[in-house]
Design an enzyme around this catalytic site. Structure first.
Site, PDB file in Angstrom:
ATOM      1  N   HIS A 162      29.028  -4.757  44.828  1.00 13.31           N
ATOM      2  CA  HIS A 162      30.531  -5.210  44.700  1.00 13.31           C
ATOM      3  C   HIS A 162      31.886  -4.918  43.729  1.00 13.31           C
ATOM      4  O   HIS A 162      31.286  -4.960  42.294  1.00 13.31           O
ATOM      5  CB  HIS A 162      30.377  -5.880  46.063  1.00 13.31           C
ATOM      6  CG  HIS A 162      29.559  -7.524  44.818  1.00 13.31           C
ATOM      7  ND1 HIS A 162      30.397  -8.359  44.147  1.00 13.31           N
ATOM      8  CD2 HIS A 162      28.253  -7.624  44.380  1.00 13.31           C
ATOM      9  CE1 HIS A 162      28.815  -9.319  43.800  1.00 13.31           C
ATOM     10  NE2 HIS A 162      28.190  -8.599  43.715  1.00 13.31           N
ATOM     11  N   CYS A 178      23.021  -8.009  41.167  1.00 11.83           N
ATOM     12  CA  CYS A 178      23.819  -7.014  41.602  1.00 11.83           C
ATOM     13  C   CYS A 178      24.914  -6.277  40.704  1.00 11.83           C
ATOM     14  O   CYS A 178      24.784  -6.123  39.212  1.00 11.83           O
ATOM     15  CB  CYS A 178      24.056  -7.470  42.590  1.00 11.83           C
ATOM     16  SG  CYS A 178      23.844  -8.211  44.296  1.00 11.83           S
TER      17      CYS A 178
END
Length: 228
Positions: A162, A178
């Site tokens: 992301h 992440c």
């Protein structure tokens, strides 16, 4: 890990990598491809849009692994994400990855993808970071402009690729696991990736090396491809 140590680490890595690479074709962001909402929200960001260190800027590089075009390969050791192209090339993006204790590796697929996603922190993140259970989409959301949700065995791994509202940490290991790109790079990657795309996150110590390049080379004359 203090911010000063992180920034010094990024600077040191950048100097080391830039000293080992020859000419590389860096890719400028094409804002013409941005949607009106992208332009609106990116204009409202409150964070300082810090330039990414040169070795971690988006670039077209030669690629010597065997993944099929359209695949994603993440080299967490050296803070790179590769989107594999035809003809032995790849787009290389600089990334922020998880701290060693929270880093994830394995093979997954893009199970879904979202523009300007909301953030639903995991119970562990809520406990550790003291964040709310929900953060609405927007320019200051830690998920940034785009999110690719990684699935394995038909189940959500809870790991994402992301955007970020901390571009100063591209090239560092600070996230909760992440994989973060700048918001501009996240938009570029998102537009190329389809649901079902293969994602390979390499195990620690299995990534590239500026001295013995095994994944990708900035120039075809910098070394030989490894055997796989």
């Amino acid at each position: 890990m203090s911010s000063l140590k992180v920034m010094l680490g990024i600077l040191a890595a950048g100097l080391m990598l830039s000293g080992c690479m020859q000419a590389t074709h860096y890719e400028a962001t094409d804002t013409k491809s941005f949607k009106p909402k992208d332009k609106e929200l990116l204009a409202k960001v409150k964070y300082e849009n810090t330039p990414v260190a040169e070795p971690f800027r988006r670039a077209i590089v030669e690629y010597h692994r065997k993944e099929s075009p359209g695949s994603i390969v993440v080299d967490s050791d050296n803070h790179y994400l590769y989107y594999v192209l035809e003809g032995g090339k790849a787009i290389r993006y600089g990334i922020t990855v998880g701290e060693e204790a929270m880093a994830w590796s394995g093979i997954a697929k893009v199970g879904s993808k979202t523009e300007w996603p909301a953030w639903h922190p995991t119970p562990g993140e809520i406990s550790r970071l003291g964040v709310p259970t929900y953060v609405a989409p927007g320019p200051d959301n830690p998920m940034g402009s785009r999110a690719l949700y990684l699935y394995s065995g038909g189940k959500d791994t809870l790991f994402r690729i992301h955007g970020t509202n901390q571009p100063e940490y591209i090239g560092a290991s600070i996230s909760s696991g992440c994989i973060r790109l700048t918001n501009e790079d996240a938009i570029d990657l998102y537009d190329r990736v389809k649901v079902g795309t293969l994602v390979v996150v390499l195990e620690p110590k299995h990534g590239d090396s500026p001295y013995n390049s095994r994944l990708a080379l900035g120039n075809s004359q910098t070394g030989q491809a490894a055997s796989y």
